[in-house]
Design a protein around this motif. Sequence first.
Motif, short mmCIF file in Angstrom:
data_model
loop_
_atom_site.label_atom_id
_atom_site.label_comp_id
_atom_site.label_asym_id
_atom_site.label_seq_id
_atom_site.Cartn_x
_atom_site.Cartn_y
_atom_site.Cartn_z
N ALA A 69 -7.31 -1.17 -5.23
CA ALA A 69 -7.73 0.15 -5.68
C ALA A 69 -6.53 0.94 -6.20
O ALA A 69 -6.57 1.51 -7.28
CB ALA A 69 -8.37 0.89 -4.52
N LEU A 70 -5.47 0.91 -5.42
CA LEU A 70 -4.31 1.70 -5.82
C LEU A 70 -3.68 1.17 -7.10
O LEU A 70 -3.25 1.92 -7.96
CB LEU A 70 -3.29 1.72 -4.69
N LEU A 71 -3.66 -0.17 -7.20
CA LEU A 71 -3.10 -0.77 -8.40
C LEU A 71 -3.84 -0.25 -9.62
O LEU A 71 -3.25 0.17 -10.61
CB LEU A 71 -3.25 -2.30 -8.34
N THR A 72 -5.19 -0.27 -9.50
CA THR A 72 -6.00 0.18 -10.62
C THR A 72 -5.76 1.65 -10.89
O THR A 72 -5.59 2.07 -12.03
CB THR A 72 -7.48 -0.03 -10.30
N LEU A 99 -8.31 -4.47 -0.38
CA LEU A 99 -9.10 -3.62 -1.25
C LEU A 99 -8.31 -2.37 -1.62
O LEU A 99 -8.29 -1.94 -2.76
CB LEU A 99 -10.41 -3.20 -0.57
N ALA A 115 -7.12 -3.70 3.67
CA ALA A 115 -5.80 -3.53 3.08
C ALA A 115 -5.78 -4.06 1.65
O ALA A 115 -5.29 -3.41 0.73
CB ALA A 115 -4.77 -4.27 3.93
N LEU A 161 0.84 -1.20 0.00
CA LEU A 161 0.00 0.00 0.00
C LEU A 161 0.87 1.24 0.00
O LEU A 161 0.72 2.15 -0.82
CB LEU A 161 -0.86 -0.03 1.27
N VAL A 195 -11.67 4.68 -7.81
CA VAL A 195 -11.46 3.36 -7.22
C VAL A 195 -12.69 2.84 -6.50
O VAL A 195 -12.81 1.65 -6.30
CB VAL A 195 -10.27 3.34 -6.23
N ILE A 222 -5.15 -2.04 -1.76
CA ILE A 222 -4.10 -2.35 -2.72
C ILE A 222 -4.68 -2.46 -4.12
O ILE A 222 -4.18 -1.86 -5.06
CB ILE A 222 -3.42 -3.69 -2.36
#
Lengths: 191, 651
Positions: free
Chosen positions: B16-19, B12, B10, A16, A41, B14
Amino acid sequence: MKSITNFKIFVGFCLLLGLALSCKGEAKSDPKTPEVEAQEVTKQGQAFIKDDEATPNVLNIAMGSEDHTTLVAAVQAAELENALVNAGPLMVFAPTNAAFDELPDGTVENLLKPENKDALANILKYHVTPGKYSKDFLKKFQKLGQANNQDVSVSTEGDDVFIGEARIVASIPAGNGIVHVVDKVLLPPEE
Amino acid sequence: MKKLTLIGAALLGIAALLTACKDSGASSNGALAYSAAEKVYVSPGEHDEFYAFISGGFSGQLSVYGLPSGRLFKVIPVFSQDAEKAWGYNEETKPMLNTSHGFIPWDDSHHPDISQTNGELDGRFVFINGNNTPRIAKVDLSVFETTEIIEIPNSAGNHSSAFVTENTEYVVAGTRFSVPVPQRDMPINEYKGNFKGSLSFISVDPEDGGMDLAFQVLMPGFDYDLAHPGRGASHGWMFFSTYNSEEASTLMEVNSSQNDKDFIAAVNWKKAEEYIAEGKFTAMPTNYAHNVYDEETHTATSTMKKEVRVLDASELPGLVYLLPTPKSPHGCDVDPTGEYIVGNGKLSADLTVHSFSKMIDAIENEKFDGDAYGIPILKFEDVLGGTVKQAGLGPLHTEFDAEGNGYTTFFISSEVVKWKVGTWEVIDRQPCYYSVGHGMIPGGNSRKPFGKYFVAMNKITKDRYLPTGPEVTQSAQLYDISGEKMQLLLDFPTVGEPHYAAGIDASLVKERSKKIFSLSENKHKYATTSDADVRIERNGKEVHIYMTMIRSHFNPDNIEGIKVGDKVYFHVTNLEQDYDVPHGVSMIGANTSELLIMPGQTETFVWEPKQVGVWPFYCTDFCSALHQEMQGYVRVSPANSDIPLSWSLGE
């Protein structure tokens, strides 16, 4: 199990952090971009829609239950959240934490490994039927066709209804189907 | 519990951030990768590359969109009354909605399909089925209007329809519900063995497109879901998916899912033509409506037909074969080569692909696995061409591009999955928001798909648009399929339920689009093609007004001598001969819709005045700078008045 999940949390936060940093780096040229993306997101599927009015769906029910934390972790590891919030109707046979604990040592930990995602998804889909039937109504069936493409037997003993070897111990109607709590994990037959 | 929730959060996060990072990467590449916005942007004044004809489902209509912009151009009224265009309200189009059950002002429009020549889309007509009161309509793409509707007898729930063969020899109409044939009073629980399904073949005249119910194939009492034509080597065959081979009539969600396999019925319609020519049909008495709109009289007529030729599949060898297909198949799709027939078992995770050449081989070598009511069942293993394994949950419909790929929609897992025809491997999957039903690639049901785009039609949108109360719009989603990976480009809202669609390169349609109706060819019974012919005629209580309209007045615009209790017909002709200058007309208190009259066209509405007074009428379409001056008055006198009929303009 615990040490592994703790490790996961740790890895999760590291990732993260790493990703957040890399995004920030890219976004420098346009300071507004990260905000826009943060909104994007939330749109990753029906599982993530905030809805306090409608009847909870099968995923909400599982996530809200203290007895199903292992199941929920498994669903998340297999990334099946969005399949469980669909219009359905879906009937989910939800093994309790105790049911998962009865599996041979190491089974759950093994399944939660990323390389076993497909095997885990196959097992989880074996717990899902397209349909919505009450426990009583299930007595009319001899078998059910499960979402992983295999059949599971249905049998009755007195008032009890068994899905494979698993007994239905409670039933909770959901907005998009029904959750039957079961006391054993269903393992798909080898083909 | 808390820890696990944390893990979830966590994970989710990740994901989200990946996308998020992926997205920003794509858009920041600028010249290297086109952004979604660039791909769907059609500059003001520019035309879209494709027409998309998207059915309205329960709206009963057919919407016309441009791709890639997703802009809505027109909603063509088909099966439902449309006050905007006076469809089913004016005297000219009321007969279009006539059926053996009388005037039916609504239907459930489902599967549009574009006419073909030599297996390629020719852009002449769109055919579309009415599901509820079985009908097939034809939309003429020179005028973008419904010009013919034929009712289907011995059918109920006209679902596996309206798919065309590769030279538009036939449009098919398979019944969803099996029913007593002919209809009769009988107990429902005697369904099994007594109810029948019918598969109708409606011929299309190669010259004028006129439809005629050529014959019906009488089938066992299964449910018939979807259909697609053979092409290339399999031309001459039509494939229908079936479910409820259990022949259940109650609690279908359980009882029609008991058999592991249902069937795809392969109908040899060339064989059917031979049997018809040999006279091996039954001429069955029946009753159905055939409604035709004539472009010269601007008027529809409805004719009741009394007979249909029926071929019994149980008694005529070689007419129908059954291909076992797992788990209640829904979509039944044929690839561009005509070799593969894809069955999408809606309760399955796999796609079953049958091979046409294996089917022919199995037929020739009589590799049968029993029969159903005398119809041979082919051995599953002998006709199986391949399986796309565990592609998703709830497969529904497959379309094809020109590069040998299939694109299948999955309702339950809410995604579109791209796979390779022949190797059956999954190449890519993209989520749909949410619960995708059918999908569409322009030309996807032909020998030559145009490819380029995939349109997903979604049943549920929840949070995708601004909320509008409990009912929120259904939607279409556009994907770019020109690369290895599909890319979601656009969401756009749709009219009614976007059930199914057909798309075509715009250049095959737009040059033929009519601009005006020629006044000199107007053969409407009550046409008034020059001001010299303007008049009013009384026949007892019936009054006929022969009226004209042109920028910016009606002729006549002052009318006296109308009485309470009269039935007044306004026959209004638009004298304009200029592109895109329709006029409208409406009368205070008329129990009907406005008229919207195209240049050179005549339409009629009826007004039955109930109150004495002087009542205005006006133009309802903003036609010109003096639109607001385009009006008139009708004086209505008591029933026993002796005021003579008179009319004038500018006196």
